[in-house]
Design a protein around this motif. Structure first.
Motif, PDB file in Angstrom:
ATOM      1  N   MET A 152       0.826  -1.209   0.000  1.00  0.00           N
ATOM      2  CA  MET A 152       0.000   0.000   0.000  1.00  0.00           C
ATOM      3  C   MET A 152       0.861   1.260   0.000  1.00  0.00           C
ATOM      4  N   ILE A 153       1.992   1.213   0.688  1.00  0.00           N
ATOM      5  CA  ILE A 153       2.889   2.369   0.716  1.00  0.00           C
ATOM      6  C   ILE A 153       3.437   2.653  -0.676  1.00  0.00           C
ATOM      7  N   GLU A 154       3.776   1.589  -1.401  1.00  0.00           N
ATOM      8  CA  GLU A 154       4.280   1.764  -2.759  1.00  0.00           C
ATOM      9  C   GLU A 154       3.209   2.409  -3.654  1.00  0.00           C
ATOM     10  N   MET A 155       1.965   1.964  -3.521  1.00  0.00           N
ATOM     11  CA  MET A 155       0.889   2.549  -4.313  1.00  0.00           C
ATOM     12  C   MET A 155       0.636   3.995  -3.911  1.00  0.00           C
ATOM     13  N   GLY A 156       0.712   4.272  -2.593  1.00  0.00           N
ATOM     14  CA  GLY A 156       0.531   5.645  -2.156  1.00  0.00           C
ATOM     15  C   GLY A 156       1.594   6.574  -2.693  1.00  0.00           C
ATOM     16  N   GLN A 157       2.830   6.092  -2.762  1.00  0.00           N
ATOM     17  CA  GLN A 157       3.917   6.894  -3.299  1.00  0.00           C
ATOM     18  C   GLN A 157       3.696   7.177  -4.790  1.00  0.00           C
ATOM     19  N   LYS A 158       3.240   6.163  -5.525  1.00  0.00           N
ATOM     20  CA  LYS A 158       3.067   6.314  -6.970  1.00  0.00           C
ATOM     21  C   LYS A 158       1.883   7.213  -7.292  1.00  0.00           C
ATOM     22  N   SER A 159       0.819   7.097  -6.501  1.00  0.00           N
ATOM     23  CA  SER A 159      -0.396   7.866  -6.783  1.00  0.00           C
ATOM     24  C   SER A 159      -0.477   9.161  -5.991  1.00  0.00           C
ATOM     25  N   GLN A 160       0.522   9.444  -5.149  1.00  0.00           N
ATOM     26  CA  GLN A 160       0.565  10.653  -4.322  1.00  0.00           C
ATOM     27  C   GLN A 160      -0.625  10.717  -3.365  1.00  0.00           C
ATOM     28  N   PRO A 172      -1.493   9.968   0.528  1.00  0.00           N
ATOM     29  CA  PRO A 172      -0.900   9.663   1.827  1.00  0.00           C
ATOM     30  C   PRO A 172      -1.532   8.423   2.464  1.00  0.00           C
ATOM     31  N   ILE A 173      -0.680   7.566   2.995  1.00  0.00           N
ATOM     32  CA  ILE A 173      -1.108   6.385   3.753  1.00  0.00           C
ATOM     33  C   ILE A 173      -0.802   6.668   5.220  1.00  0.00           C
ATOM     34  N   TYR A 230       4.994   9.794   1.312  1.00  0.00           N
ATOM     35  CA  TYR A 230       3.547   9.770   1.481  1.00  0.00           C
ATOM     36  C   TYR A 230       3.107   8.739   2.526  1.00  0.00           C
ATOM     37  N   PHE A 231       4.072   8.208   3.277  1.00  0.00           N
ATOM     38  CA  PHE A 231       3.737   7.253   4.340  1.00  0.00           C
ATOM     39  C   PHE A 231       3.890   7.951   5.685  1.00  0.00           C
ATOM     40  N   PHE A 232       2.809   7.954   6.470  1.00  0.00           N
ATOM     41  CA  PHE A 232       2.809   8.558   7.794  1.00  0.00           C
ATOM     42  C   PHE A 232       2.434   7.494   8.817  1.00  0.00           C
ATOM     43  N   PRO A 286       0.343  16.474  -3.091  1.00  0.00           N
ATOM     44  CA  PRO A 286       1.463  17.291  -2.615  1.00  0.00           C
ATOM     45  C   PRO A 286       1.063  18.331  -1.589  1.00  0.00           C
ATOM     46  N   LYS A 287      -0.103  18.973  -1.810  1.00  0.00           N
ATOM     47  CA  LYS A 287      -0.567  19.968  -0.844  1.00  0.00           C
ATOM     48  C   LYS A 287      -0.911  19.311   0.488  1.00  0.00           C
ATOM     49  N   LEU A 288      -1.628  18.171   0.416  1.00  0.00           N
ATOM     50  CA  LEU A 288      -1.982  17.457   1.649  1.00  0.00           C
ATOM     51  C   LEU A 288      -0.732  16.946   2.361  1.00  0.00           C
ATOM     52  N   LEU A 289       0.273  16.582   1.592  1.00  0.00           N
ATOM     53  CA  LEU A 289       1.523  16.120   2.183  1.00  0.00           C
ATOM     54  C   LEU A 289       2.160  17.212   3.036  1.00  0.00           C
ATOM     55  N   GLN A 290       2.141  18.443   2.557  1.00  0.00           N
ATOM     56  CA  GLN A 290       2.747  19.548   3.297  1.00  0.00           C
ATOM     57  C   GLN A 290       1.965  19.860   4.569  1.00  0.00           C
ATOM     58  N   THR A 291       0.653  19.916   4.444  1.00  0.00           N
ATOM     59  CA  THR A 291      -0.147  20.267   5.630  1.00  0.00           C
ATOM     60  C   THR A 291      -0.120  19.148   6.669  1.00  0.00           C
ATOM     61  N   LEU A 292      -0.110  17.921   6.218  1.00  0.00           N
ATOM     62  CA  LEU A 292      -0.066  16.801   7.168  1.00  0.00           C
ATOM     63  C   LEU A 292       1.267  16.772   7.925  1.00  0.00           C
ATOM     64  N   SER A 293       2.342  17.161   7.262  1.00  0.00           N
ATOM     65  CA  SER A 293       3.649  17.184   7.924  1.00  0.00           C
ATOM     66  C   SER A 293       3.735  18.288   8.964  1.00  0.00           C
ATOM     67  N   ARG A 294       2.896  19.342   8.826  1.00  0.00           N
ATOM     68  CA  ARG A 294       2.943  20.463   9.764  1.00  0.00           C
ATOM     69  C   ARG A 294       1.957  20.330  10.913  1.00  0.00           C
ATOM     70  N   VAL A 295       1.106  19.339  10.868  1.00  0.00           N
ATOM     71  CA  VAL A 295       0.075  19.196  11.907  1.00  0.00           C
ATOM     72  C   VAL A 295       0.723  18.936  13.260  1.00  0.00           C
ATOM     73  N   ARG A 296       0.253  19.655  14.262  1.00  0.00           N
ATOM     74  CA  ARG A 296       0.709  19.411  15.633  1.00  0.00           C
ATOM     75  C   ARG A 296      -0.394  19.837  16.594  1.00  0.00           C
ATOM     76  N   PHE A 297      -0.733  18.953  17.501  1.00  0.00           N
ATOM     77  CA  PHE A 297      -1.752  19.241  18.508  1.00  0.00           C
ATOM     78  C   PHE A 297      -1.579  18.269  19.673  1.00  0.00           C
ATOM     79  N   GLN A 298      -2.273  18.507  20.748  1.00  0.00           N
ATOM     80  CA  GLN A 298      -2.237  17.636  21.915  1.00  0.00           C
ATOM     81  C   GLN A 298      -3.366  16.629  21.790  1.00  0.00           C
ATOM     82  N   GLY A 299      -2.998  15.401  21.415  1.00  0.00           N
ATOM     83  CA  GLY A 299      -4.000  14.381  21.206  1.00  0.00           C
ATOM     84  C   GLY A 299      -4.295  13.592  22.469  1.00  0.00           C
TER      85      GLY A 299
END
Length: 913
Positions: A123-131, A133-134, A151-153, A367-380
């Protein structure tokens, strides 16, 4: 398939699963209805999970609660997640097909899941190819990071992040061997490289690994457990899934691997789900330690647990549900920040004959979702949520001890401080030396004991130690092999054998062993057999050396260290017929003889005019001078001394002669009765300079050391027994012998015990650590044997063994074990004038004063003598006016009269006439 069948049967036994499933689909339906009525832009998100399993249902409920909580608290959002759930049915291929369908047909912008690491790989390989995020909340294998997909988190902790906590536990208790137990798949193998590296950092050995198939039957598990029981390692790190762990520990308890002495350390794959395991499963794991994911307390978490208990009282919540909740929240925040622009997919090939994989579209939103997901920070709910390099980074782990109904917290591991009792305990500095009680709370180990297991033991049903012992030994006081005529077996005796047996008795546990004869090589070959695995140990007079320690381990030395240089000694005193002259130097002899003559002359000068004993003809007076002077040495002379100054001179001379004769007698006695032995060689450098021959013990490492020191092959001669060495030294280099012998200090003691009057150890040219027992590298026996050696050394047993096997060295000889000076300087010193000059000076002064006073008085009494001839003639004449002369005459007259009266009384014939 058998495992899957059992797991499904187990799930079917839970009657409430159906209720949970129905409740889940109701919630999904209500949410989708609400989403349809909402004006926000819908963003498709896929969920790949093993629907129907207890853990899967729990995470799906948490995902729905997360979406519900997020949108109820963020009413002004411009986006709305629309989830599509696909059942992967616990299968890798189906999971990959599900992901392909979600990306190709549903055009999802992100995928939550899957559950296992094996499902995630493709699934990670497919996520990378199709952009696309997994985002996984349960795939923990470190091997997934090697795919290097941006694209793997991973909204969970990498399994390798806990190896440092495991390492600190092992280091704290000082265990030297650890055997990993893991499942044979991507999940199990992923942790091994990091675990191995971590254990190597603290010099902990991994003697073997136990790999269990995911589909292993109970019989196959039992086979592995029996193998583990027969091996000495008793510390195990277990990294398997919960369903396999329950069967594994049930069999371990049944076979007997959960009793006292065993150590089990679990990874968080098991400890994080202890709360969903039943009492029977927990009972089989009593006493084990575990590393558990630490979830900090918070009001939000307490509120969520309260709501969960009210809504789903029959379902258990664990950390995977919290991670699923936080991962969904993070994805919702990232999508909201990314906006709704460009939500399309671009197809790479629209040809009909192209497969779905080849025609996989590419998300323009990725690509846009990749950037915003990398910046997410909160107290979970599970703590601080932030992706660093696509993963959550833990800083704290909880250490638990399974007792009673679950895991009891005994401490925490913090990245900055290591192991601590309390999570809020933050010392200023990391303490290096501390006991485990300072770091952890009390622990109840397997077997319901509080005694810390030593980590290994010789199994009673395992093999006996095979100990190699050399058959050929030149110094048989150390090892002696004899053949039993009845059993035809080899019997070993000697100091090394007895010492090893004493050490085994001092051990805190029993060790079974057999002595195996070795006769196919030298000691280096014997030691190398331990490295090859032919022997488990070597018991012999084996020297600890740096070269050997590269492939074997040694115990502490049980004999003194060092290599001695033994050389012949010779008597420095030549015992000839003139030995009586040697105590005094020539100068002292001449001064003494001259002094005798001077003293006799001075006494004659002072006495001859007033003392008739010094009178008479000239020849008689000369003989009197010498007689008087020399007779003082042995007896009181018959000549009386009458004048004051003459008596003073004689008194001083008496004292000088007494001191001189006493010193002479003592020195001569020393020469005649004791030997003055001196070594013929003083150091090894003189042997090298002169190119003299040197002997070395056959089958010894000393040959290599001598070659390295510069000795040529022609100058090196080997010897076997002490008698052989004595013969070579007695011959000397002129007759084909040797000038010196090199041997280790323990052998020097034996050699000097036999030939102490002929040889001496003058130097220790090489440094070695003594004799030790040999074991394989990393053997846990080394530490226990070394401690037992210390116990034997501190007791009287060591002295008893030395006295039993080593001949006591005569007190007059040098003992290399007790004499701190390897080259003592003892030489004969002649008595010289410098030792007695004060006495000679005092006698000279008294003589000078007496002569001066005599001359003055003589000149004053004879003023009418004007020439020397007259004075000399007057000097030779007796002094008739002397007071001493008158007193002498009176004494003589009274003595003569008394004698005549006695004669008349004794002769009646004369009286009658």
């Amino acid at each position: 398939r058998q495992v899957l069948t059992r797991r499904k049967k187990k799930e079917m036994k839970r009657p409430n699963n159906l209720v949970l499933n129905l409740l889940f689909f109701v919630i999904v339906f209500l949410m989708q209805v609400g989403e349809a009525q909402n004006r926000a832009t819908d963003v498709n998100v896929g969920i790949v999970n093993d629907v129907g399993m207890a853990y899967s249902n729990m995470t799906l409920l948490c995902i729905n609660m997360s979406l519900s909580d997020f949108y109820s608290s963020h009413t002004e959002t411009q986006t709305r997640l629309v989830t599509t759930i696909v059942d992967s049915k616990n299968d890798v291929v189906i999971a990959a097909a599900a992901a392909l369908d979600l990306i190709t047909n549903r055009e999802v912008k992100a995928i939550l899941g899957p559950w296992t690491s094996m499902q995630a790989q493709f699934m990670i390989e497919m996520g990378q190819k199709s952009q696309v995020p997994i985002v996984t909340y349960s795939a923990t294998s470190p091997s997934l990071a090697s795919i290097r997909s941006q694209y793997f988190f991973r909204a969970t902790y990498d399994d390798s992040s806990q190896v440092h906590a495991i390492k600190e536990i092992i280091k704290l208790f000082g265990w030297r061997e650890v055997a990993p137990v893991y499942v044979d798949d991507t999940f199990g193998e992923g942790i091994m490289p990091r675990l191995t590296d971590a254990l190597q950092e603290i010099n902990v050995r991994i003697p073997y690994r136990t790999v269990i198939s995911p589909n292993a039957t109970d019989d196959e598990i039992s086979v592995e457990l029996f193998r583990m029981m027969t091996l000495p390692t008793r510390v195990f790190v277990v990294h398997i899934v919960e369903l396999l762990a329950s069967r594994f520990f049930a069999k371990a308890t049944e076979i007997g691997l959960m009793k006292q002495g065993y150590v089990w350390i679990l990874t968080n794959a098991i400890t994080d789900v202890l709360n969903i395991m039943n009492e029977t499963e927990i009972e089989t794991m009593q006493g084990v330690l575990g590393v558990k994911t630490y979830v900090p307390r918070s009001k939000e978490l307490d509120n969520f647990r309260s709501r969960w208990t009210k809504r789903f009282p029959i379902s258990d919540l664990n950390v995977y549900g919290l991670w699923a909740y936080d991962a969904t929240t993070a994805l919702a925040l990232a999508i909201e920040e990314a906006g709704t622009l460009n939500l399309t997919f671009v197809k790479t090939d629209a040809m009909r004959n192209v497969s779905e994989l080849q025609g996989l579209g590419v998300s323009q939103y990725g690509p846009k979702l990749l950037q915003t997901l990398s910046r997410v920070r909160f107290q979970g709910l599970a703590g601080d949520f932030q992706f660093i390099n696509g993963e959550l980074q833990p800083s704290v782990f909880e250490i638990v001890n399974v007792n009673g109904q679950g895991g009891r917290t005994i401490g925490f591991w913090m990245k900055e401080y290591g192991l601590l009792k309390n999570v809020d305990q933050k010392p200023a500095t990391k303490t290096t030396f501390s006991s485990w009680q300072d770091r952890l709370r009390p622990i109840i180990w397997p077997g319901d004991t509080t005694s810390v297991p030593k980590g290994w033991e010789i199994p009673t049903n395992g093999k006996r130690l095979q100990i190699g012992v050399p058959v050929k030994n030149s110094f048989q006081q150390f090892v002696k092999a004899t053949r039993d005529p009845i059993t035809n077996s080899t019997i070993f005796r000697g100091f090394c054998i007895d010492y090893f047996e004493a050490v085994i008795k001092a051990m805190p546990y029993d060790v079974s062993y057999d002595f195996i004869p070795f006769q196919d090589g030298d000691y280096d070959t014997l030691v190398y057999q331990v490295y090859l695995g032919k022997y488990d140990a070597v018991v012999a007079d084996t020297t600890i050396s740096a070269n050997r320690s590269m492939y074997v381990d040694f115990s502490l030395p049980y004999t003194p260290s060092g290599v001695g240089l033994v050389v012949p000694v010779k008597d420095s005193v030549r015992r000839s017929s003139t030995i009586f002259l040697m105590p005094l130097t020539l100068a002292l002899w001449l001064i003494s003889l001259l002094s005798f003559f001077i003293i006799g002359l001075v006494v004659w000068v002072l006495e001859h005019r007033v003392n008739p004993d010094f009178g008479g003809p000239g020849q008689y007076q000369i003989s009197t001078i010498f007689w008087f002077a020399f007779s003082i040495m042995v007896f009181a002379p018959r000549e009386r001394v009458l004048s004051f100054w003459a008596r003073l001179v004689v008194i001083i001379w008496y004292f000088l002669v007494l001191v001189l004769t006493s010193s002479y007698t003592a020195s001569l006695a020393s020469l005649l009765t004791s030997q003055q032995l001196h070594p013929t060689v003083t150091n090894i450098n003189s042997l090298l300079t002169k190119g003299e021959s040197v002997g070395y013990q056959r089958s010894s490492f000393i040959l290599g050391r001598l070659r390295d020191s510069g000795f040529s092959e022609a100058s090196l001669v080997s010897y076997g027994s002490p008698e052989n060495c004595d013969a070579l030294l007695s011959k000397g280099p002129a007759e084909g012998g040797i000038s010196a012998a090199i041997m280790e200090v323990p052998y020097v003691r034996i050699f000097l015990g036999q030939f102490c009057n002929k040889y001496k150890m003058v130097q220790t040219p090489f440094k070695v650590d003594g004799l030790g027992f040999v074991f394989p590298i990393g053997s846990p026996l080394v530490a226990d044997i070394s401690r037992a050696i210390l116990k034997v050394e501190e007791s009287n047993k060591a002295n008893e063994l030395e006295n039993a096997w080593f001949k006591p060295i005569d007190e007059s000889c040098q003992d290399p074990l007790t004499n701190p000076d390897p080259n003592p300087s003892v030489s004969f010193r002649q008595l010289g004038f410098d030792s007695f000059w004060v006495l000679f000076l005092a006698a000279a002064i008294v003589c000078a004063i007496a002569l001066g006073i005599f001359v003055c008085q003589f000149l004053r009494e004879n003023p009418d003598q004007r020439n020397l001839r007259g004075l000399w003639e007057k000097f030779l004449q007796p002094d008739q006016n002397s007071y001493i002369k008158e007193v002498t005459k009176c004494q003589c007259s009274s003595g003569q009269g008394m004698s005549e009266d006695n004669q008349e009384e004794a002769n009646p014939a004369n009286n009658g006439s």
